[in-house]
Scaffold this active site. Sequence first.
Site, PDB file in Angstrom:
ATOM      1  N   GLU A 135       0.466  -1.231  -0.060  1.00 36.57           N
ATOM      2  CA  GLU A 135       0.087  -0.182  -0.055  1.00 36.57           C
ATOM      3  C   GLU A 135       1.268   1.101   0.401  1.00 36.57           C
ATOM      4  O   GLU A 135       0.312   2.610   0.234  1.00 36.57           O
ATOM      5  CB  GLU A 135      -1.052  -0.020   1.419  1.00 36.57           C
TER       6      GLU A 135
ATOM      7  N   TYR B 172       3.416   2.516   2.184  1.00 34.12           N
ATOM      8  CA  TYR B 172       4.265   2.313   3.388  1.00 34.12           C
ATOM      9  C   TYR B 172       5.369   2.260   3.462  1.00 34.12           C
ATOM     10  O   TYR B 172       6.309   2.212   2.360  1.00 34.12           O
ATOM     11  CB  TYR B 172       3.290   1.833   4.437  1.00 34.12           C
TER      12      TYR B 172
ATOM     13  N   ARG C 261       2.366  -8.546   4.354  1.00 31.60           N
ATOM     14  CA  ARG C 261       1.739  -8.069   3.619  1.00 31.60           C
ATOM     15  C   ARG C 261       2.230  -7.648   2.514  1.00 31.60           C
ATOM     16  O   ARG C 261       3.019  -6.551   2.321  1.00 31.60           O
ATOM     17  CB  ARG C 261       0.892  -7.167   4.017  1.00 31.60           C
TER      18      ARG C 261
ATOM     19  N   HIS D 207      -1.348   4.158  -2.018  1.00 29.40           N
ATOM     20  CA  HIS D 207      -2.348   5.018  -1.654  1.00 29.40           C
ATOM     21  C   HIS D 207      -2.302   5.990  -2.973  1.00 29.40           C
ATOM     22  O   HIS D 207      -3.055   5.893  -3.014  1.00 29.40           O
ATOM     23  CB  HIS D 207      -2.236   4.975  -0.109  1.00 29.40           C
TER      24      HIS D 207
ATOM     25  N   GLN E 136     -17.485   5.149   1.920  1.00 29.73           N
ATOM     26  CA  GLN E 136     -18.365   6.291   2.588  1.00 29.73           C
ATOM     27  C   GLN E 136     -18.839   6.360   3.929  1.00 29.73           C
ATOM     28  O   GLN E 136     -18.101   7.429   4.940  1.00 29.73           O
ATOM     29  CB  GLN E 136     -19.747   5.923   2.455  1.00 29.73           C
TER      30      GLN E 136
HETATM   31 FE1  SF4 Z   1     -17.150   1.005   4.335  1.00 28.19          FE
HETATM   32 FE2  SF4 Z   1     -19.356  -0.737   4.873  1.00 28.19          FE
HETATM   33 FE3  SF4 Z   1     -19.754   0.727   2.542  1.00 28.19          FE
HETATM   34 FE4  SF4 Z   1     -18.201  -1.632   3.105  1.00 28.19          FE
HETATM   35  S1  SF4 Z   1     -20.189  -0.792   2.942  1.00 28.19           S
HETATM   36  S2  SF4 Z   1     -17.401  -0.137   1.836  1.00 28.19           S
HETATM   37  S3  SF4 Z   1     -17.482  -1.641   5.060  1.00 28.19           S
HETATM   38  S4  SF4 Z   1     -19.048   1.409   4.975  1.00 28.19           S
END
Ligand code: SF4
Length: 671
Positions: free
Chosen positions: A166, A168, A215, A253, A340
């Site tokens: 990712e 880092y 990872r 990222h 979101q």
């Molecule tokens: Fe994140 Fe929940 Fe959307 Fe999945 S459904 S991307 S866990 S907010």
Amino acid sequence: MTDFPHLLTPLTLGPLTLRNRAVMGSMHTGLEDAPWHIDRLAAYFAERARGGTGLIITGGYAPNKRGWLKPLGSEMTTRMQAMRHRRVTAAVHAEGGAIAMQILHAGRYAYHPFSVSASAKQAPINPFKPSALSAKAVDATATDFAKSVALARKAGYDAVEIMGSEGYLINQFLAARTNERTDEWGGTAEKRMRFPVEVVRRARELVGDFPIIYRISLLDLVEDGQTWEETVELAHRLTDAGVTVLNTGIGWHEARVPTIITQVPQGAWRSVTARLKAAVSVPVCASNRISSPTTAEEILAAGEADLVSMARPLLADPEFVNKAAAGRADEINTCIACNQACLDHVFANKTASCLVNPRACHETKLVLGPVRRRESVAVVGAGPAGLSAAVSAAERGLAVTLFEQAGEIGGQFRLAMQVPGKEDFAETLRYFGRRLEVLGVDVRLGTRASAGQLDGFDHVIVATGVEPRMPEIEGIYHPKSVSYADVLSGRVVPGRRVAVIGAGGIGVDVSHFLTHDAGETQEDWMAHWGVGDPSLHRGGLMEKKPRHAVREVTLVQRKETPIGIGLGKTSGWAHRAVLKQSGVAQVSGATYDRIDDAGLHLVVGGQQRLLEVDHVVVCAGQESVRELYDTLEEQGRLIGGGVHLIGGADVAAELDAKRAIRQGTEVAAAL
Ligand code: SF4
Ligand code: NAP
């Protein structure tokens, strides 16, 4: 008999036996950063362990202060911290689970002025420029990693994961993009690999047979990333140094290729994981965009990996594994990859949660406890808010009746799932639909509930939703002018030239919908984003193939700001890129004059403009539908507190499904 025999098969990793192959991948939630949240963190993980998860991996903990993700971020550097974490490990073990701590040094992704990296090269996604570690400091950092691993073992963790992907710090050492050193830690691919190999070797020396997961970045998806040969060589050296499992990561990222959001095809990265698996002797864990037990099972059954990591899917449904094992996979609340409430929250410095499961990370606060008396509840409206309220209330043992005037459940979600790349939204409706059935909710479709029908219920929850706003523009009801609901529902199929009014989330989605070529395959998707074979293209990045847009679209807004800046932090850039790739013309700072037979007349920068289009699609936000609530108010039914208004019917502005679902769950929890 089970549909998921491979997923449910135990796996032994030295002293640790996992009860199945389902790994909850690492995801920073924000709870890691504050010691006072340790019990919330324990409850969050314990719920996932109770749900049958084979192995949980925590969010990242820095091996030293320079490695913090943000000021005073999470770290594992002292005995006291290790002792505090015993609360987490004990809670998970009490549920029969296993848990690994991830050790992550942020390097140049650290959001503070004391960041360090292989070289003093600033990341394009961070305002802070790192300083270059001295050779002595690199050596000390490798030892710090090893000490953190030993502390994690003291804390009762069953394994550790060293974060090497990712983008880092470890990745920053591995790639010429970020490592311009000429000492023993850089200059050639071999020397760039030395840092991660030293980290693992020193950790192994300190902790004996304790499982160490590493990872590894399979595709960097950035310029001057690693070649495939280098990645495989690194995997061999890590194995020789003592790694127990190789988990996989895709994309830094800062990569401008989406790797986990909804538009990324399910299982998009499995073939590259399979290539690593074929090249190494240790177990390999697949990750990124695997959200159903069916995809997980397919990957394992095909021998492409030994374990499957799902971070967000387990945020969305802590009982994922138990449901799959019990033949109840159709009751899984599927992650819709929207970011979101999880990643967007974390990047905004807020505690993560989940759009489809607002209890995630709030397990101790948002509790759906059983009710003492089976009171009756009427829920009006089966959009996200109403569905969430109905299911949550029924889970508590209340007798729920759900009224919906349409012939199907879903409301605005039914429109959203028509958008290309948002097909997963249909999963949420499958989940709610099935839960309503299992919980015995009395669902009355095609029923526009009247105030009279609500007499006699102990509680009434009004979730009547929204309707598209038709702004006051001359000609707004001209035959050329249609709402986004008309278009997404398929009631109107727009012509070849279209103007879109309003560039919020829906305007952007509709522009994508209008330009999208339905014949696009997964290979096309990869080619549009420039993802190529990593043996042929360094970092897996090649030239992008242009998209074929099936319509000419102009997206218009009144604001002067660039289009789409209000979209989600972790996904907005990808939506904006799709608009660009699809040739969507963008107009900001417009005043709408009128719509007529010629098209949409605008004033932009004091100049009259005509967009000669076949249709104008209006995406100018929504207005609450509150007729029923107003009637109940007029009848004095709000007195006494038995009537609740939620979702878009409550506040239409900036309505999103996250708020709607959370409000539905909260109102049900409070009944
Ligand atoms: Fe994140 Fe929940 Fe959307 Fe999945 S459904 S991307 S866990 S907010
Ligand atoms: P929105 O984000 O509020 O956008 C509506 C746009 O319409 C505004 O940006 C506004 O832009 C314009 N507008 C508002 N009133 C107007 C008027 N009277 N006349 C002309 N234009 C007007 O609403 P939405 O796009 O309908 O989205 C609804 C919710 O769903 C939002 O919370 C959104 O975040 C969420 N959503 C998000 C996504 C995503 O992140 N990908 C996708 C879909 C939906 P101007 O004033 O500048 O013209």
